[in-house]
Design a protein around this motif. Sequence first.
Motif, PDB file in Angstrom:
ATOM      1  N   UNK A  20       0.755  -1.197  -0.127  1.00  0.00           N
ATOM      2  CA  UNK A  20       0.069  -0.041  -0.028  1.00  0.00           C
ATOM      3  C   UNK A  20       0.635   1.249   0.214  1.00  0.00           C
ATOM      4  N   UNK A  21       1.963   1.358   0.484  1.00  0.00           N
ATOM      5  CA  UNK A  21       2.910   2.334   0.470  1.00  0.00           C
ATOM      6  C   UNK A  21       3.379   2.586  -1.080  1.00  0.00           C
ATOM      7  N   UNK A  22       3.754   1.716  -1.546  1.00  0.00           N
ATOM      8  CA  UNK A  22       4.350   1.553  -2.909  1.00  0.00           C
ATOM      9  C   UNK A  22       3.056   2.265  -4.065  1.00  0.00           C
ATOM     10  N   UNK A  23       2.101   1.761  -3.706  1.00  0.00           N
ATOM     11  CA  UNK A  23       0.709   2.383  -4.367  1.00  0.00           C
ATOM     12  C   UNK A  23       0.504   3.735  -4.368  1.00  0.00           C
ATOM     13  N   UNK A  24       0.960   4.436  -3.112  1.00  0.00           N
ATOM     14  CA  UNK A  24       0.813   5.777  -2.911  1.00  0.00           C
ATOM     15  C   UNK A  24       1.669   6.628  -3.673  1.00  0.00           C
ATOM     16  N   UNK A  25       2.952   5.937  -3.833  1.00  0.00           N
ATOM     17  CA  UNK A  25       4.205   6.396  -4.563  1.00  0.00           C
ATOM     18  C   UNK A  25       3.947   6.572  -6.024  1.00  0.00           C
ATOM     19  N   UNK A  26       3.240   5.275  -6.366  1.00  0.00           N
ATOM     20  CA  UNK A  26       3.053   5.177  -7.802  1.00  0.00           C
ATOM     21  C   UNK A  26       1.667   5.951  -8.201  1.00  0.00           C
ATOM     22  N   UNK A  27       0.870   6.238  -7.265  1.00  0.00           N
ATOM     23  CA  UNK A  27      -0.271   7.244  -7.677  1.00  0.00           C
ATOM     24  C   UNK A  27       0.135   8.753  -7.492  1.00  0.00           C
ATOM     25  N   UNK A  28       1.332   8.769  -6.825  1.00  0.00           N
ATOM     26  CA  UNK A  28       1.658  10.281  -6.856  1.00  0.00           C
ATOM     27  C   UNK A  28       2.394  10.745  -8.093  1.00  0.00           C
ATOM     28  N   UNK A  29       3.052   9.656  -8.782  1.00  0.00           N
ATOM     29  CA  UNK A  29       3.685  10.024 -10.097  1.00  0.00           C
ATOM     30  C   UNK A  29       5.050  10.916  -9.966  1.00  0.00           C
ATOM     31  N   UNK A  30       5.525  10.702  -8.543  1.00  0.00           N
ATOM     32  CA  UNK A  30       6.725  11.503  -8.281  1.00  0.00           C
ATOM     33  C   UNK A  30       7.898  10.312  -8.753  1.00  0.00           C
TER      34      UNK A  30
END
Length: 132
Positions: A20-30
């Motif tokens: 779930x932390x990785x999903x937040x990173x992916x969603x951020x597009x940073x």
Amino acid sequence: MKEFTVKTSSRCAMIDITAPVSAVVTESRVKSGWCHVFVPHTTAAVTINENADPDVPVDILTSLAIIVPERGGYRHREGNADAHIKASLLGAAQTIIINEGRLVLGTWQSIFFCEFDGPRTRQVLVKIIADR
């Protein structure tokens, strides 16, 4: 900032929250920056450690129970002083580098939510900070 929930089913547990932390990173597009993971609880923590061998989290929890026993003659009246101490030892936050849009973790590393006073429903906060 993003938030997700972790439900624990035992008094003490280490739960892999890397996905779930990785999903937040992916969603951020940073593509390059920092991922800050924070647990806003006084009897829970977040840590990074090995997840290839399921005995490692068990050994960590077992060792913490030896170092800080549940019944230790503590003055805190709620009966969860050991949970507060364990959470303080591991800490409420971790910061992970983001490179090429992904968390930089070692081959065997995972991010763990650590429960010391469950079962409970907990929050995990994730803040992504892009490089300039």
